[in-house]
Design a protein around this motif. Sequence first.
Motif, PDB file in Angstrom:
ATOM      1  N   SER A 170       0.841  -1.198   0.000  1.00 25.73           N
ATOM      2  CA  SER A 170       0.000   0.000   0.000  1.00 25.73           C
ATOM      3  C   SER A 170       0.875   1.246   0.000  1.00 25.73           C
ATOM      4  N   GLU A 171       0.242   2.378  -0.234  1.00 25.22           N
ATOM      5  CA  GLU A 171       0.969   3.643  -0.208  1.00 25.22           C
ATOM      6  C   GLU A 171       1.442   3.968   1.211  1.00 25.22           C
ATOM      7  N   ASN A 172       0.687   3.490   2.212  1.00 27.25           N
ATOM      8  CA  ASN A 172       1.009   3.745   3.620  1.00 27.25           C
ATOM      9  C   ASN A 172       1.281   2.431   4.328  1.00 27.25           C
ATOM     10  N   VAL A 173       2.374   2.383   5.103  1.00 27.23           N
ATOM     11  CA  VAL A 173       2.723   1.143   5.811  1.00 27.23           C
ATOM     12  C   VAL A 173       3.145   1.497   7.240  1.00 27.23           C
ATOM     13  N   ILE A 174       2.591   0.748   8.203  1.00 26.05           N
ATOM     14  CA  ILE A 174       3.003   0.844   9.597  1.00 26.05           C
ATOM     15  C   ILE A 174       3.744  -0.447   9.938  1.00 26.05           C
ATOM     16  N   ILE A 175       4.969  -0.328  10.452  1.00 28.62           N
ATOM     17  CA  ILE A 175       5.762  -1.496  10.863  1.00 28.62           C
ATOM     18  C   ILE A 175       6.006  -1.360  12.355  1.00 28.62           C
ATOM     19  N   ALA A 176       5.513  -2.321  13.137  1.00 26.06           N
ATOM     20  CA  ALA A 176       5.620  -2.203  14.594  1.00 26.06           C
ATOM     21  C   ALA A 176       6.220  -3.455  15.216  1.00 26.06           C
ATOM     22  N   ASP A 177       7.111  -3.261  16.175  1.00 24.92           N
ATOM     23  CA  ASP A 177       7.579  -4.339  17.041  1.00 24.92           C
ATOM     24  C   ASP A 177       6.486  -4.525  18.086  1.00 24.92           C
ATOM     25  N   ALA A 178       5.610  -5.501  17.851  1.00 24.61           N
ATOM     26  CA  ALA A 178       4.425  -5.674  18.697  1.00 24.61           C
ATOM     27  C   ALA A 178       4.779  -6.011  20.136  1.00 24.61           C
ATOM     28  N   ASP A 179       5.846  -6.774  20.348  1.00 21.67           N
ATOM     29  CA  ASP A 179       6.258  -7.116  21.714  1.00 21.67           C
ATOM     30  C   ASP A 179       6.667  -5.856  22.483  1.00 21.67           C
ATOM     31  N   TYR A 180       7.404  -4.978  21.823  1.00 23.10           N
ATOM     32  CA  TYR A 180       7.839  -3.737  22.461  1.00 23.10           C
ATOM     33  C   TYR A 180       6.647  -2.823  22.748  1.00 23.10           C
ATOM     34  N   VAL A 181       5.763  -2.662  21.772  1.00 16.75           N
ATOM     35  CA  VAL A 181       4.588  -1.806  21.953  1.00 16.75           C
ATOM     36  C   VAL A 181       3.735  -2.316  23.120  1.00 16.75           C
ATOM     37  N   ASP A 182       3.589  -3.637  23.219  1.00 15.44           N
ATOM     38  CA  ASP A 182       2.815  -4.238  24.304  1.00 15.44           C
ATOM     39  C   ASP A 182       3.461  -3.947  25.659  1.00 15.44           C
ATOM     40  N   LYS A 183       4.787  -4.022  25.711  1.00 13.50           N
ATOM     41  CA  LYS A 183       5.522  -3.742  26.960  1.00 13.50           C
ATOM     42  C   LYS A 183       5.354  -2.278  27.366  1.00 13.50           C
ATOM     43  N   VAL A 187       7.211   3.765  11.628  1.00 16.06           N
ATOM     44  CA  VAL A 187       8.059   2.716  12.190  1.00 16.06           C
ATOM     45  C   VAL A 187       8.040   2.786  13.715  1.00 16.06           C
ATOM     46  N   ILE A 188       7.713   1.654  14.357  1.00 12.03           N
ATOM     47  CA  ILE A 188       7.723   1.590  15.819  1.00 12.03           C
ATOM     48  C   ILE A 188       8.668   0.468  16.232  1.00 12.03           C
ATOM     49  N   PRO A 189       9.967   0.784  16.384  1.00 12.12           N
ATOM     50  CA  PRO A 189      10.963  -0.222  16.770  1.00 12.12           C
ATOM     51  C   PRO A 189      11.149  -0.239  18.288  1.00 12.12           C
ATOM     52  N   ASP A 190      11.893  -1.214  18.763  1.00 15.37           N
ATOM     53  CA  ASP A 190      12.263  -1.251  20.178  1.00 15.37           C
ATOM     54  C   ASP A 190      13.445  -0.308  20.358  1.00 15.37           C
ATOM     55  N   THR A 191      13.154   0.944  20.702  1.00 16.27           N
ATOM     56  CA  THR A 191      14.201   1.965  20.783  1.00 16.27           C
ATOM     57  C   THR A 191      15.014   1.871  22.067  1.00 16.27           C
ATOM     58  N   SER A 192      14.738   0.859  22.897  1.00 16.16           N
ATOM     59  CA  SER A 192      15.588   0.666  24.079  1.00 16.16           C
ATOM     60  C   SER A 192      16.916   0.012  23.690  1.00 16.16           C
ATOM     61  N   ARG A 193      17.014  -0.456  22.440  1.00 12.89           N
ATOM     62  CA  ARG A 193      18.242  -1.100  21.976  1.00 12.89           C
ATOM     63  C   ARG A 193      19.023  -0.125  21.086  1.00 12.89           C
TER      64      ARG A 193
END
Length: 199
Positions: A12-25, A139-145
């Motif tokens: 798609s023209e728009n894409v969300i990529i998320a680290d679901a484990d990190y978002v849940d934490k 982009v939603i990465p685990d930014t603690s790393r």
Amino acid sequence: MIDEKLNKEKWSENVIIADADYVDKVAFDLIVNFERMIGRRIPQADMARWIDCVALDGGLREGSQETQVVLIHSKKRTAMDNFSPSDFESQLNGKAFSDNLGEFIISSLPIEDVVAADDMFLDVLAMVCRQDDVKRVMVIPDTSRDALCDNIRHTLRTVSDDKRVTVFAMQPMQGGNFRQEILGYSLMNALGIRADELK
């Protein structure tokens, strides 16, 4: 390393990529802290509302556009603990919803044993950014790393200027070829935490 089906998929023209484990934490941490602070029980985060908030923070506006949501998660986790709906396979993968921002199509992507979590996240990000059809990436990465953050900056360094890339983090990241938003705002909205409760 990436699933061949993903590589051949029309994006798609728009894409969300998320680290679901990190978002849940992060959602769990917010629930614990804000329940103490505002003195009431906080329900699970509304998945659709959270996705909408991320899309708005990433620049989407009302319309009939399509957005793909890729939830990357540990293979041993079958669901998110602090979201509703939450089961990766039965409630999220292959499901979609529509609202005033268009249609959102959700995929859950378990991390296979043969690849490190950070490598898979970076592979998906790089592959999505290479797609000509994709114009907006959230982009939603685990930014603690720290190493992952450095690699994201490196991966996004050469992304074309016609793509709008927004990285969501709990704290501002050092600069790079991307916009930034605070992840906590979208999660607080999805958890039903109101600004007037924080005074």
